[in-house]
Design a protein around this motif. Structure first.
Motif, PDB file in Angstrom:
ATOM      1  N   THR A   1       7.947   7.476   0.440  1.00  0.00           N
ATOM      2  CA  THR A   1       7.303   8.644  -0.138  1.00  0.00           C
ATOM      3  C   THR A   1       8.155   9.850   0.235  1.00  0.00           C
ATOM      4  O   THR A   1       8.446  10.071   1.403  1.00  0.00           O
TER       5      THR A   1
ATOM      6  N   ALA B   1       1.524   5.460   0.634  1.00  0.00           N
ATOM      7  CA  ALA B   1       1.234   6.414   1.706  1.00  0.00           C
ATOM      8  C   ALA B   1      -0.085   7.131   1.400  1.00  0.00           C
ATOM      9  O   ALA B   1      -0.452   7.291   0.244  1.00  0.00           O
ATOM     10  N   PRO B   2      -0.780   7.586   2.445  1.00  0.00           N
ATOM     11  CA  PRO B   2      -2.069   8.254   2.238  1.00  0.00           C
ATOM     12  C   PRO B   2      -1.992   9.406   1.243  1.00  0.00           C
ATOM     13  O   PRO B   2      -2.893   9.580   0.425  1.00  0.00           O
ATOM     14  N   ALA B   3      -0.894  10.166   1.290  1.00  0.00           N
ATOM     15  CA  ALA B   3      -0.771  11.310   0.386  1.00  0.00           C
ATOM     16  C   ALA B   3      -0.822  10.858  -1.067  1.00  0.00           C
ATOM     17  O   ALA B   3      -1.282  11.583  -1.940  1.00  0.00           O
ATOM     18  N   VAL B   4      -0.341   9.642  -1.340  1.00  0.00           N
ATOM     19  CA  VAL B   4      -0.356   9.119  -2.713  1.00  0.00           C
ATOM     20  C   VAL B   4      -1.722   8.520  -3.029  1.00  0.00           C
ATOM     21  O   VAL B   4      -2.278   8.732  -4.097  1.00  0.00           O
TER      22      VAL B   4
ATOM     23  N   ALA C   1      -0.403  13.912  -7.417  1.00  0.00           N
ATOM     24  CA  ALA C   1      -0.407  13.892  -5.957  1.00  0.00           C
ATOM     25  C   ALA C   1      -0.279  15.338  -5.470  1.00  0.00           C
ATOM     26  O   ALA C   1       0.008  16.250  -6.242  1.00  0.00           O
ATOM     27  N   ALA C   2      -0.501  15.540  -4.162  1.00  0.00           N
ATOM     28  CA  ALA C   2      -0.379  16.872  -3.585  1.00  0.00           C
ATOM     29  C   ALA C   2       1.012  17.433  -3.892  1.00  0.00           C
ATOM     30  O   ALA C   2       1.978  16.672  -3.984  1.00  0.00           O
TER      31      ALA C   2
ATOM     32  N   HIS D   1       4.042   3.639   7.073  1.00  0.00           N
ATOM     33  CA  HIS D   1       4.626   4.088   5.810  1.00  0.00           C
ATOM     34  C   HIS D   1       5.918   4.849   6.080  1.00  0.00           C
ATOM     35  O   HIS D   1       6.045   5.525   7.091  1.00  0.00           O
TER      36      HIS D   1
ATOM     37  N   TYR E   1      -4.150   5.478  -7.722  1.00  0.00           N
ATOM     38  CA  TYR E   1      -3.214   4.380  -7.536  1.00  0.00           C
ATOM     39  C   TYR E   1      -3.743   3.339  -6.561  1.00  0.00           C
ATOM     40  O   TYR E   1      -4.522   3.640  -5.661  1.00  0.00           O
TER      41      TYR E   1
ATOM     42  N   THR F   1      -4.884  10.628  -4.294  1.00  0.00           N
ATOM     43  CA  THR F   1      -5.108  11.019  -5.676  1.00  0.00           C
ATOM     44  C   THR F   1      -6.215  10.190  -6.290  1.00  0.00           C
ATOM     45  O   THR F   1      -6.816  10.588  -7.273  1.00  0.00           O
TER      46      THR F   1
ATOM     47  N   PRO G   1       0.840  -1.201   0.000  1.00  0.00           N
ATOM     48  CA  PRO G   1       0.000   0.000   0.000  1.00  0.00           C
ATOM     49  C   PRO G   1       0.876   1.253   0.000  1.00  0.00           C
ATOM     50  O   PRO G   1       1.950   1.265   0.583  1.00  0.00           O
TER      51      PRO G   1
ATOM     52  N   HIS H   1       3.300  18.852  -2.297  1.00  0.00           N
ATOM     53  CA  HIS H   1       4.455  18.650  -1.407  1.00  0.00           C
ATOM     54  C   HIS H   1       4.973  17.207  -1.483  1.00  0.00           C
ATOM     55  O   HIS H   1       5.987  16.904  -0.882  1.00  0.00           O
ATOM     56  N   VAL H   2       4.265  16.331  -2.212  1.00  0.00           N
ATOM     57  CA  VAL H   2       4.787  14.972  -2.419  1.00  0.00           C
ATOM     58  C   VAL H   2       5.741  15.032  -3.603  1.00  0.00           C
ATOM     59  O   VAL H   2       5.319  15.172  -4.743  1.00  0.00           O
TER      60      VAL H   2
ATOM     61  N   TYR I   1       8.600   7.747   5.047  1.00  0.00           N
ATOM     62  CA  TYR I   1       8.683   9.013   4.342  1.00  0.00           C
ATOM     63  C   TYR I   1      10.113   9.534   4.402  1.00  0.00           C
ATOM     64  O   TYR I   1      10.786   9.358   5.420  1.00  0.00           O
TER      65      TYR I   1
ATOM     66  N   ILE J   1       4.397  15.922   6.713  1.00  0.00           N
ATOM     67  CA  ILE J   1       3.887  14.906   5.789  1.00  0.00           C
ATOM     68  C   ILE J   1       2.473  15.262   5.343  1.00  0.00           C
ATOM     69  O   ILE J   1       2.100  15.074   4.190  1.00  0.00           O
TER      70      ILE J   1
END
Lengths: 780, 145
Positions: B53, A496-499, B37-38, B83, A505, A502, A494, B40-41, B85, B137
């Motif tokens: 990430t 990361a939430p930030a990805v 993606a946002a 996750h 994915y 969108t 899985p 900042h990513v 980062y 994050i």
């Protein structure tokens, strides 16, 4: 002592779970000795153990049940409804007590004498409901030996194996970059093979037969329908499908809920059913099957169905949708409203369901594990709910594609086909800025991956490749990408939430070269790409009719043969793909043959290569009448022949060479295959019969094989039946019965007289000719 | 024993990250962008067969963006909810001991700093702003949502 009690509790729980289905099945067929035995065994075990542990109440209950069942076993008593209900009551009570013991609480209060009294012959008990269960495959079999492990430990092993695969990939890359000698490569190959096997094994460790989920259903439906005064027949199929153990737990509640709904709201009372001309017993089918990397669980009832319009009215009244929106809803969207919070079509709230909480929870539970719930219903005919659950979250076969320099992966399960945008069967058009691809007469919305992602494409729109995708439960669309790379089994984790936010994915993975790759979610791409699936569905159907005939491209299946060469086979002749153990392949009667279930088929595609592996993959080819198997190593892609075919000079398995997906591939001549492998050996439906003298050793040993090879059934002189052909030695007495044709064989090369029409017995050509003409004469 | 802090420079300013949360400091070379993606990513990167990430801290703090194209970047790796980062920083300087509990900053800061900071701590290297990696994050949009 505590350990012993824990074991006892665990054993009881397992037996109880398995028993739920047995008892209902026993009720339907009280004579079923095997089921009676397994229930008897349960109460007997409980009795034996609680005597030892000093649980006097448990002992009393199990003892009473054991006595009653022993009478039935000895034939002193008939198993009837009241007895079954009484035994069920006792088993339920045992279950409660076992649960209390497990939790370390006091025994539930209550008197057991009523339960025990109900066992007595002729006791007044609530009559058992008439429920028939046709649960298949629930044999009372001894469970295999097992041990208990924590899921956490398994997860750790599994993620370590995943990491190991990634480390292997990285090592592979490093090895490619440096010069290594053969022994290192050999050792690495072995390591790879072991890791692959280990990954396979650990994946299977996490898998469980879905039967464990289904085994309790007959009992549940029995109790429910008894409460509601309905009659329901449960039909369970596909219990041997395997699923991640965690998934099984996650779908237990949604499945239970759907079934409750089906029995409560879907299936009508017997009186209502008779009125509408249905059988009074309702049918509930629960089936599981694997499709790609998804498990599909269908729950289908033949009840009253869901009225989409009523749902819409409710939704408007409940403020879930606007009136204007509601008017534009398609049938599928209307039905999908049942998943909205706070909606229920049940007229009244019952104890079982109908409070309007539920279907929304079902959906969110299923979606949490990456699954989908679909509903399909016809008023008056029934409802089908389909749960689509991912087979496993970790290893996904995928296709890698690229835009510019960046690689992405698409789950293979969502891919329908791959076509080139400039192929002759494909046209790309723009309508109001939106792309529409017409593929063999079918209009599908086109989504440019470069546009969706906001990336620079290096390739002209016309030269891109279209990947036709069908997201689970959705409609098709075409995704245009720059390049197609490879089919790979990817270890997906899985993101990361930030990805994930969108919506595009499904996870991330590492390529063989060590760089991260994003795995697309096919449904998410469609949504972000602005594809309107419902509207498209109808439009594409309109376009289909007239233009379908215009398509000229030939669809082929591109694959790699066992000798490593790229080959292609016309898709239409491939019936299906099978996998068989290598032991099923045998050389018999002059050619390789493979056993597929009951059938033995000629096997092509092997030219002396070893079938060393454990399994062989086969195409099953069919010409409508005969079947043929063709062994191959792997399927590469579906493709279309868009370039000219260069025909082979000599006749053989390969009819020519064509450029497919930019590389040459050999085209298999299916006609030749059938002619070569099947043609000679096939017996026509009406077999020709030839009569040979049984006492002539030369005829039996030398002539008979030739005659049989020509398609004749050989009988002796004494056998009954009409012969199409009689063969006799010249000078022997004339056959007593008349045959349609007689061949006389002489031993001398020169015939005595020109007119006798005999054939020299070693004149092979002449003989075959005579056999053939005798056979063809039959048709007239 | 006082809390250990990792002193890093973001957008030219020296700030502190709780060292206990930082798994390692790495140098990123390849960066795979995540389209849509946002902002900042910054993308994805691989570390020992793990996908990380990558977060552009300057973007996250609404202070412009780090130049990611010029090759190697230093980054602090943190784990949040399973996750991994990588937080891109200008420079990783040192590990120091916190000499005080974080105290509120009463002067006006930029809104990005305001959101990400947990207060000011005294160290032997002078007062430093303590930054919450989770806020970096989450990025600028988390607040609006």
């Amino acid at each position: 002592m505590d350990d012993l009690i824990a074991d006892f509790v665990a054993e009881c729980r397992e037996m109880l779970e398995a028993l739920g289905g047995e008892i209902v099945a026993w009720e339907a067929a009280p004579d079923d000795r095997a089921r009676l035995d397994s229930i008897f065994r349960f109460v007997h075990t409980v009795k034996g153990n609680c005597g030892f542990f000093e649980f006097p109440r448990l002992e009393g209950l199990s003892h009473a049940a054991e006595d009653a069942l022993a009478d039935v076993r000895a034939g002193r008593r008939q198993a009837d409804g009241p007895l079954v209900s009484a035994v069920l009551g006792i088993i339920d009570r045992i279950g409660e007590m076992v649960a209390a013991i497990e939790a370390g609480e006091d025994m539930p209060a209550g008197d057991d004498s009523a339960l025990i009294g109900a066992l007595a012959p002729g006791a007044e008990a609530a009559a058992g409901p008439a429920v028939a269960a046709a649960a298949e495959g629930q044999k009372a079999s001894a469970a295999p030996r097992t041990i208990r492990l924590s899921v956490e430990l398994l997860d750790r092993v599994m993620s370590t194996v995943s990491d190991m695969v990634l480390a292997r990939n990285e090592l592979a890359r490093r090895l490619r970059e440096t010069q290594t000698d053969v022994s290192v490569d050999g050792a690495f190959e072995r390591l790879s093979a072991i890791i692959a096997e280990m990954r396979d094994a650990i994946t299977r460790t996490r898998m469980q037969r879905i039967e464990n989920l289904f085994v309790g259903l007959p009992r549940m439906v029995r109790d429910l329908s008894a409460d509601l005064g309905k009659q329901v027949l449960v039909d369970i199929e596909g219990g041997d499908v395997e699923l991640d153990r965690e998934m099984i737990e996650m779908i237990r509640d949604p499945l239970t809920h759907i079934i409750r709904n089906a029995v409560d709201h879907g299936i009508e009372t017997p009186a209502e059913r008779l009125k509408t001309g249905k059988r009074e017993i309702g049918l509930l089918c629960v089936s599981a099957r694997q499709s790609g990397n998804q498990i599909l669980i269908d729950i289908q009832d033949d009840g009253r169905g869901i009225d989409g319009r009523k749902l819409v009215e409710k939704a408007i009244a409940g403020g879930v949708v606007d009136k204007s929106d509601a008017a534009q809803m398609s049938a599928r969207e209307q039905l999908a409203l049942i998943f909205e919070a706070g909606l229920s079509t049940a007229k009244q709230v019952t104890a079982i369901s109908g409070r309007g909480v539920g279907m929304d929870v079902v959906r969110s539970n299923v979606e949490r594990i990456g699954g989908i719930v679909e509903v399909d219903s016809r008023p008056g005919e029934g409802t089908r709910m389909t749960l689509r659950v991912p087979l496993t979250l970790t290893i996904i076969p995928a296709l890698t594609v690229s835009i510019g320099n960046q690689h992405f992966a698409i789950p293979r399960s969502a891919i329908e086909e791959i076509v080139r945008a400039n192929g002759e069967s494909v046209t790309l058009e723009h309508v109001g800025g939106a792309g529409i691809a017409t593929i063999r007469g079918r209009r599908v919305p086109e989504v440019s991956l470069a546009t969706v992602l906001g990336l620079e494409s290096l390739i002209n729109e016309k030269d891109r490749t279209l990947v036709v995708l069908r997201p689970a439960g959705g409609d098709v669309y075409a995704l245009s990408v720059d390049r197609i790379h490879d089919h790979e089994e990817l270890v997906v984790k899985p993101a990361a939430p930030a990805v994930m936010n969108t919506g595009l994915y499904a996870g991330t993975t590492l390529a063989d070269d060590g760089s991260p790759i994003l795995l697309f979610d096919a449904a998410g791409l469609a949504e972000v790409g602005g594809v309107k699936l419902e509207v498209q569905e109808r439009a594409s159907r309109v376009a289909q009719g007239p233009s379908a005939a215009a398509s000229t491209a030939t669809e082929v299946l591109l694959f790699r043969g066992l000798d490593g060469s790229r080959r292609a086979l016309r898709l239409a002749v491939v019936d299906r793909i099978e996998e068989v153990p290598a032991s099923a392949v045998k050389a018999a009667a002059g050619q390789l043959r493979v056993q597929l279930g009951e059938a033995i088929l000629p096997l092509a595609g092997l030219r002396g290569e070893q079938v060393g592996d454990a399994t062989v993959r086969l195409f099953r080819l069919s010409d409508g009448v005969h079947e043929l198997a063709y062994a191959f190593a792997e399927v590469i892609a579906f493709a279309a022949i868009e370039h000219d075919v260069i025909h082979a000079d000599c006749e053989g398995e390969v009819s020519g060479v064509a450029l497919i997906n930019g590389e040459p591939a050999e085209l298999i001549d299916v006609h030749w295959l059938f002619a070569h492998h099947v043609g000679a050996s096939v017996r026509s439906t009406q077999q020709l019969v030839c009569r040979l003298p049984m006492d002539d050793p030369w005829m039996q040993n030398m002539l008979r094989p030739i005659v049989e090879a020509a398609g004749y059934l050989v009988i002796g002189r004494e056998d009954e039946g009409e012969a199409d052909l009689v063969i006799a030695a010249q000078g022997a007495e004339a056959a007593s019965e008349t045959a349609k044709r007689t061949i006389w064989l002489r031993t001398e090369p020169e015939s005595a007289s020109k007119k006798d029409g005999s054939i020299y017995r070693y004149d092979r050509a002449g003989l075959l000719m005579a056999l053939k003409s005798a056979g063809s004469g039959r048709g007239k | 024993m006082n809390e250990l802090l990792l002193v890093v420079t973001i957008a030219g300013e020296r700030v502190a990250l709780p060292a206990a949360l930082v798994e390692s400091v790495v140098e990123l070379d390849t960066l795979i962008p995540v389209p849509r993606a946002a902002p900042h990513v910054a993308g994805l990167s691989a570390l020992r067969s793990r996908v990380m990430t990558v977060i552009d801290c300057m973007r996250s703090l609404e202070l412009g963006s780090s130049a990611c194209s010029d090759g190697i970047r230093e980054a602090a790796v943190v784990e949040l909810d399973g996750h991994h980062y990588a937080l891109i920083v200008d420079l990783v300087e040192d590990v120091v001991e916190a000499a005080s509990e974080p105290a509120p900053v009463r002067a006006a800061m930029g809104s990005g700093w305001e959101r990400a900071s947990q207060g000011m701590v005294e160290t032997e290297a002078g007062p430093l702003l303590l930054i919450d990696p989770a806020a970096l994050i989450a990025g600028a949009e988390a607040k609006a949502a």
